[in-house]
Scaffold this active site. Sequence first.
Site, PDB file in Angstrom:
ATOM      1  N   GLN A  43     -37.356  23.484  44.246  1.00  0.00           N
ATOM      2  CA  GLN A  43     -37.315  22.353  43.321  1.00  0.00           C
ATOM      3  C   GLN A  43     -36.380  21.274  43.851  1.00  0.00           C
ATOM      4  O   GLN A  43     -35.187  21.273  43.572  1.00  0.00           O
ATOM      5  CB  GLN A  43     -36.877  22.812  41.927  1.00  0.00           C
ATOM      6  CG  GLN A  43     -37.050  21.717  40.907  1.00  0.00           C
ATOM      7  CD  GLN A  43     -36.879  22.205  39.491  1.00  0.00           C
ATOM      8  OE1 GLN A  43     -36.783  23.394  39.218  1.00  0.00           O
ATOM      9  NE2 GLN A  43     -36.825  21.267  38.579  1.00  0.00           N
ATOM     10  N   PHE A  44     -36.947  20.336  44.615  1.00  0.00           N
ATOM     11  CA  PHE A  44     -36.155  19.257  45.201  1.00  0.00           C
ATOM     12  C   PHE A  44     -35.515  18.372  44.146  1.00  0.00           C
ATOM     13  O   PHE A  44     -34.502  17.738  44.397  1.00  0.00           O
ATOM     14  CB  PHE A  44     -37.006  18.414  46.166  1.00  0.00           C
ATOM     15  CG  PHE A  44     -38.011  17.535  45.486  1.00  0.00           C
ATOM     16  CD1 PHE A  44     -37.682  16.220  45.172  1.00  0.00           C
ATOM     17  CD2 PHE A  44     -39.281  17.998  45.175  1.00  0.00           C
ATOM     18  CE1 PHE A  44     -38.604  15.393  44.550  1.00  0.00           C
ATOM     19  CE2 PHE A  44     -40.205  17.190  44.560  1.00  0.00           C
ATOM     20  CZ  PHE A  44     -39.868  15.878  44.239  1.00  0.00           C
ATOM     21  N   THR A  45     -36.058  18.364  42.925  1.00  0.00           N
ATOM     22  CA  THR A  45     -35.519  17.489  41.880  1.00  0.00           C
ATOM     23  C   THR A  45     -34.115  17.894  41.431  1.00  0.00           C
ATOM     24  O   THR A  45     -33.449  17.123  40.736  1.00  0.00           O
ATOM     25  CB  THR A  45     -36.462  17.431  40.657  1.00  0.00           C
ATOM     26  OG1 THR A  45     -36.606  18.749  40.113  1.00  0.00           O
ATOM     27  CG2 THR A  45     -37.826  16.873  41.049  1.00  0.00           C
TER      28      THR A  45
END
Length: 174
Positions: A79-81
């Site tokens: 999850q890059f967010t």
Amino acid sequence: MKALIQRVMNANVTVNGELISNIGQGLCVFIGITHNDTPKDMEYMVRKLLSLKLFNDENDKKWKKSVVDEDLELLCVSQFTLYNTWKGNKPDFHLAMPGDKSKEFYEQFIQMLRNQYKPDKVKDGVFGAYMQVSIQNDGPVTLEIESRVNTGKNKNKNASKENGPLQAEESLET
């Protein structure tokens, strides 16, 4: 690296309506990778995820057992967010590691986690895919761990000269 950890009764990941992975009781871990993460960050995160005392013992005493102690499962989701900043009301992800590099890093992380635990107990989603994650949170318990104190910005502005620069490296040793 950053991990958003949820203690779960069960969790699963689907992509386009197809079940990719599912676990029973254990941890659902959202993994964020920043542009300056190193193998030391990966080692730290694996060690912490396998040793965190997030489960009750046989006498129902809280925070006494790890996922390894209880022989439970982990579901990891990239999850890059998790490495967002804000530009007004819009998220910006410039602190996240770029896609190709982070895919390789994430795959190495999953492999290290499997090597240090039980391969069949470590599941994951599909890197870079649009995923749906279903979680039955247990508690609810949701915690965050970051492998570095400093991720490009000095989060502890009151750190002394003596403790400041070493703090990030020391945090990797715990």
